[in-house]
Structure formats: structure tokens, C-alpha cells
Design an enzyme around this catalytic site. Structure first.
Site, mmCIF file in Angstrom:
data_model
loop_
_atom_site.group_PDB
_atom_site.id
_atom_site.type_symbol
_atom_site.label_atom_id
_atom_site.label_comp_id
_atom_site.label_asym_id
_atom_site.label_seq_id
_atom_site.Cartn_x
_atom_site.Cartn_y
_atom_site.Cartn_z
ATOM 1 N N GLU A 277 0.839 -1.210 0.000
ATOM 2 C CA GLU A 277 0.000 0.000 0.000
ATOM 3 C C GLU A 277 0.870 1.255 0.000
ATOM 4 O OE1 GLU A 277 -3.212 -0.227 -0.593
ATOM 5 O OE2 GLU A 277 -2.918 -2.380 -0.613
ATOM 6 N N TRP A 280 1.876 1.572 -3.546
ATOM 7 C CA TRP A 280 0.817 2.128 -4.404
ATOM 8 C C TRP A 280 0.845 3.650 -4.332
ATOM 9 C CZ3 TRP A 280 -2.064 0.338 -8.219
ATOM 10 C CH2 TRP A 280 -2.338 -1.030 -8.301
ATOM 11 N N TRP A 309 -20.281 8.944 -21.183
ATOM 12 C CA TRP A 309 -20.676 9.163 -19.789
ATOM 13 C C TRP A 309 -22.051 9.798 -19.750
ATOM 14 C CZ3 TRP A 309 -17.666 6.269 -17.161
ATOM 15 C CH2 TRP A 309 -16.290 6.202 -17.393
ATOM 16 N N ASN A 344 -10.782 1.584 2.259
ATOM 17 C CA ASN A 344 -10.266 1.444 0.891
ATOM 18 C C ASN A 344 -11.103 0.526 0.005
ATOM 19 O OD1 ASN A 344 -8.228 1.958 -1.171
ATOM 20 N ND2 ASN A 344 -7.792 -0.222 -0.942
ATOM 21 N N TRP A 362 -15.930 9.494 -14.174
ATOM 22 C CA TRP A 362 -15.093 9.351 -12.968
ATOM 23 C C TRP A 362 -14.668 10.698 -12.405
ATOM 24 C CZ3 TRP A 362 -10.155 11.345 -13.612
ATOM 25 C CH2 TRP A 362 -9.723 11.507 -14.939
ATOM 26 N N TRP A 385 -9.340 6.505 -8.846
ATOM 27 C CA TRP A 385 -10.540 6.686 -9.679
ATOM 28 C C TRP A 385 -10.320 6.159 -11.082
ATOM 29 C CZ3 TRP A 385 -15.512 7.396 -8.927
ATOM 30 C CH2 TRP A 385 -15.908 7.749 -7.638
#
Length: 470
Positions: A277, A280, A309, A344, A362, A385
Site C-alpha cells: 500500500e 501504491w 458518460w 479502501n 469518474w 478513480w
DNA sequence: GGCCGATTGCA
DNA sequence: GCAATCGGC
């Protein structure tokens, strides 16, 4: 002949590389520039600004104990920063300014402008690598490009780290008081409403509080992290993200605390999952530097800009307020509003629901998260996202879309998390709570705003219709 | 870091 | 007939 440390997202005295370098070089002053107009432009959450100010108050006391006065100079936007520096450096006889690097496009532009202004006055700007373990650009693929796949990036990081951990710096030695009074840290900044005390209590400010949380996690929860982290009703995650984002903790402190608790063993259960993590976090900052378009409102995968979208303001509002009729989604969105934070796994669940089941851009979700997250970080938020929306680097394949009911049954099997945030569903048992239908649905709770099989097919069709990349 | 339907292996 | 496994999307 003084040094100046310009504090930004590095609100700590321990293991702060710029502070250490400044104090080693000579008598040091500290500066913070509240910049409310810039913060608004970046959608920084009111609870995050409050968190910054609360940490800054604690930090001013720690700095005072080191003999370093903290000066506060408000500017509306960062383009006013060079002029503020010009004035301050003249007033205070500054010969060198130290900063810990920040990586956004606006941040880089700001620092370059300040550097140019300082240079014109014969003052140096010293930059330090601090909020990352590896400088962006220093970890590249064999082809010399920025990594686009996390797995490869992680392997490169692990190779670099093996036997060569970056050290944690201690507390700098105190300097003689320079005879300058520090400024009072404002309790609030106009335009950013104070959050309720209940939210503040969840995120106590200061390095001591952050260190307590880090060590409590490393010693008591890290071993079970890999299994417990997926269950939002459990205290399975570290909840350190706000402290890392504000720089109240450094990634080096996190790395060392985890390894210390594991007796130096990277392979101890939980340790590598948690270090992933941290990586990341590292990965998405490297991506932001390598592909700045992702932070400028563009999808990483250009072909996904053609996705149809939907313009659906009422569905967006239902998602934002936790009124979708999907209990896990609604509970998560209410957790965000009430606590400034979201587990998360639920960030993935609600992001996938917005972008796939509702087929809403998004960017709407990214903005809503930034406006409410106490840990809001451009790189990580955008990366997350775009991952969920299948528009990003190493994004989830578009056909892998979560089923919010399956996620709910799997990761909140007893419905404890749902009940915590949706009191109207309190009376439902573990069978019925994930999808209350018919007479079981309380009058105050909305029916589902979208049909799952239909919306799944709609999303798959939209992605399939995209022209092939290339 | 999924889902679904087809296939396989076993009873 | 069922659960585990696999491959395509």
C-alpha cells in the site's frame, strides 16, 4: 544570514529532510503559506484544511522547542508566492530556502517561480526528497519509461529496498532562540468551515498522535492486516492516510515501524501487504510526474475519453448523499461525509458503482472525494478513480466490474458496517440487510436507483464500443 | 483486486 | 448432482 524551511505537506519535525538540512546549515526560520484560493481551486476538503491547521498548531510548539519560530504569511494563490518570498527574505536576511519536493503540476510551477525569484536575489532553493522513498524518474522500465504496471513497479522498488533501506532521521538538535516571535496559527481559514468535533476526534493532530497510531497498528494489527483489511466493520486498516498525506508521518517512519514490528522480516504475514500500500502511494505519484495529463482532467487511456458518460445529476446526487438504495454503497458514502474518510475497499466499490453501474464520469467522483476526504491526495485519488473507471495506468479490466451486492455479502457478511451508518436498516438481519426489498424495506430507505444486470450490460457495451487502442 | 457459464472430477 | 476449476469477456 538565516536559513528558511518552507513547510508544505511535511508537517513534522522528526525525519523531515528539509528541516534537518536547514538546521544543519545555520540558524533557521520556518514558514507556512496558507493559500485559500489555491486550496479551493484544488477542491481541498474543509476537514483537510482544518487538519492541516490543527497539525500546524502542534508543529509550531515542536518547532518552538527546537528554537525555530514559525512564520505565517497568507497568500490567496500560489502565483503570489514569489512576491511573498521576496519580501520575507529581505526582512529576515534569508540566504537559503529549503523545501521537501511536492509533485503536482501546479506545485512544480510554483516552486520553479519561487526558485527564479530567489535566484534573482542571490538566494538558493534547496530541494529534498522526503515524501517518497524514490524520486520520480529514478525508477524506470528497461525501455527508460515510467512504469505503467504496478507489479513491475513494485518489483523494482523491492529490489532497490533490499538491504538498502532509506534511514529515518531523528530530531534535529535545538538551536539558540533567534529572538523572533513566531506567528499564531489561525484556528480557521475563511471559506473552509470547521468540521464537527466528532470528526476531529477521529483524527487527532500532531506527530505524537500519529506515532501512537502507527505503532499501535504495527504492533497489534499488522500481522492480521492481509485478511482483516477487506472488512470495513473491522479495525483492519492502519487509518494513517491523513497523516501521510499531510506529512505528519514520513513513509520511511512507516517502513521502519512495520519492519521493526516484524523483526526485520519482509515476508511476515501482513507486512508485505501493507508495504504494497505504501508502494501504491509511491506508484501513483510517479505516474503523476511521468504522465501529467492524468492530473489535468484527462484519462490516462486516451481512447476512453470517448466513453458516453451519462449526464444524470439526480443519480449523481443520490450517490453523493448515500441514497442509491444499495446499502453498502450508501453506508460508505455516509461514512465519507461524517468522518472525512472511507475504507479502501469501499472506495473501490462506490467508484465502480458510479462509473460502471451509473456510467457517470469518474471526474465527478474524483472531485467529490477530494472535496470530502481528509486524506485527499491528487495522485492517489486520481489513480484510484482511473483504476476503478478502467481509464488509467494498470486499470482494472473494464469487464471486471464489482457487483455491489456480492461485495456487500462478502465483505460485510453480518451487515455490521451497514448498520453502523444506516440506522434505518438496524432492524434487518444479515440475510436481508444487503438488499432490503418489498415489505422489508423501511419507508425512509430508497429503492435501488439502478438495476444491476441491466447497468452491468450497459457498461460492458459502452466499453466494447470503444475503438481499439493503438 | 470479478463474474459467469462451461467443464471437469468425484460421488 | 454438486462443488471446484478454468477461460473468455
Amino acid at each position: 544570514m538565516r536559513q528558511l524551511i518552507w513547510l508544505r505537506s511535511d508537517l513534522r519535525v522528526h525525519d523531515n529532510r528539509a528541516l534537518g538540512a536547514a538546521m544543519a546549515a545555520g540558524p533557521t526560520l520556518a514558514l507556512y503559506l496558507p493559500s485559500p484560493g489555491q486550496w479551493r481551486a484544488h477542491d481541498d476538503a474543509a476537514c483537510k484544511v482544518d487538519f492541516w491547521l490543527r497539525n500546524l498548531t502542534e508543529l509550531s510548539h515542536s518547532l518552538a522547542r527546537l528554537g525555530v519560530p514559525l512564520l505565517i504569511r497568507q497568500v490567496e494563490r500560489w502565483d503570489e508566492a514569489p512576491a511573498a518570498f521576496a519580501r520575507l527574505c529581505r526582512e529576515q536576511d534569508i540566504v537559503q530556502v529549503h523545501v521537501n519536493d511536492e509533485y503536482g503540476v501546479h506545485e512544480s510551477r510554483r516552486d520553479a517561480a519561487v526558485e527564479a525569484e530567489l535566484k534573482a536575489q542571490g538566494i538558493g532553493l534547496q530541494r529534498h526528497l522526503d515524501q517518497l522513498l524514490f524520486a520520480p524518474g529514478s525508477l524506470l522500465t528497461r525501455a527508460g519509461t515510467c512504469f505503467q504496471v504496478f507489479g513491475q513497479f513494485r518489483r523494482a522498488c523491492q529490489q532497490r529496498l533490499a538491504g538498502n533501506l532509506p534511514a529515518v532521521a531523528g530530531l534535529p538538535a535545538a538551536q539558540p532562540q533567534p529572538g523572533i516571535a513566531g506567528d499564531a496559527v489561525p484556528a480557521a481559514v475563511e471559506g473552509f468551515a470547521a468540521p464537527p468535533e466528532s470528526l476531529r476526534r477521529l483524527w487527532p493532530a500532531g506527530e505524537e498522535a500519529a506515532q501512537r497510531r502507527l505503532h499501535e497498528f504495527a504492533e497489534n494489527r499488522l500481522a492480521a492486516y492481509a485478511e482483516a483489511r477487506d472488512f470495513p466493520a473491522e479495525p483492519g486498516t492502519s487509518r494513517l492516510s491523513p497523516y501521510l498525506a499531510a506529512g505528519v508521518l514520513s513513509p520511511r517512519q512507516c517502513l521502519h515501524a512495520a519492519l521493526q514490528a516484524a523483526g526485520g522480516d519482509f515476508d511476515r504475514p501482513g507486512v508485505s501487504a501493507w508495504l504494497d500500500e505504501l508502494l501504491w502511494r509511491e506508484f501513483y505519484k510517479h505516474v503523476l510526474v511521468g504522465y501529467p495529463r492524468v492530473s489535468m482532467g484527462r484519462a490516462f487511456l486516451a481512447e476512453t475519453e470517448a466513453l458516453p458518460w451519462r449526464d444524470a445529476p439526480e443519480e449523481l446526487a443520490a450517490w453523493q448523499q448515500g441514497r442509491t438504495g444499495f446499502p453498502l454503497v450508501d453506508a460508505a458514502m455516509r461514512q465519507l461525509l461524517a468522518s472525512g474518510w472511507m475504507h479502501n475497499r469501499l472506495r473501490m466499490v462506490v467508484a465502480m458503482f458510479l462509473t460502471k453501474n451509473l456510467l457517470i464520469d469518474w471526474r465527478h467522483g474524483e472531485r467529490w472525494f477530494m472535496r470530502h476526504l481528509i486524506d485527499g491526495d491528487l495522485a492517489a485519488n486520481n489513480g484510484g478513480w482511473q483504476w476503478s473507471a478502467s481509464t488509467g495506468t494498470d486499470a482494472v479490466p473494464y469487464f471486471r466490474l464489482f457487483n455491489p451486492l456480492a461485495q456487500s455479502r462478502k465483505f460485510d457478511p453480518d451487515g455490521r458496517f451497514i448498520r453502523q451508518w444506516l440506522p434505518e436498516l438496524e432492524g434487518l438481519d444479515r440475510r436481508d440487510i444487503h438488499a432490503p426489498a418489498g415489505l422489508l424495506r423501511p419507508a425512509g430507505y430508497p429503492p435501488p436507483i439502478v438495476e444491476l444486470p441491466f447497468s452491468r450490460e450497459r457498461a460492458l457495451a459502452a466499453f466494447k464500443a470503444l475503438p481499439r487502442r493503438g
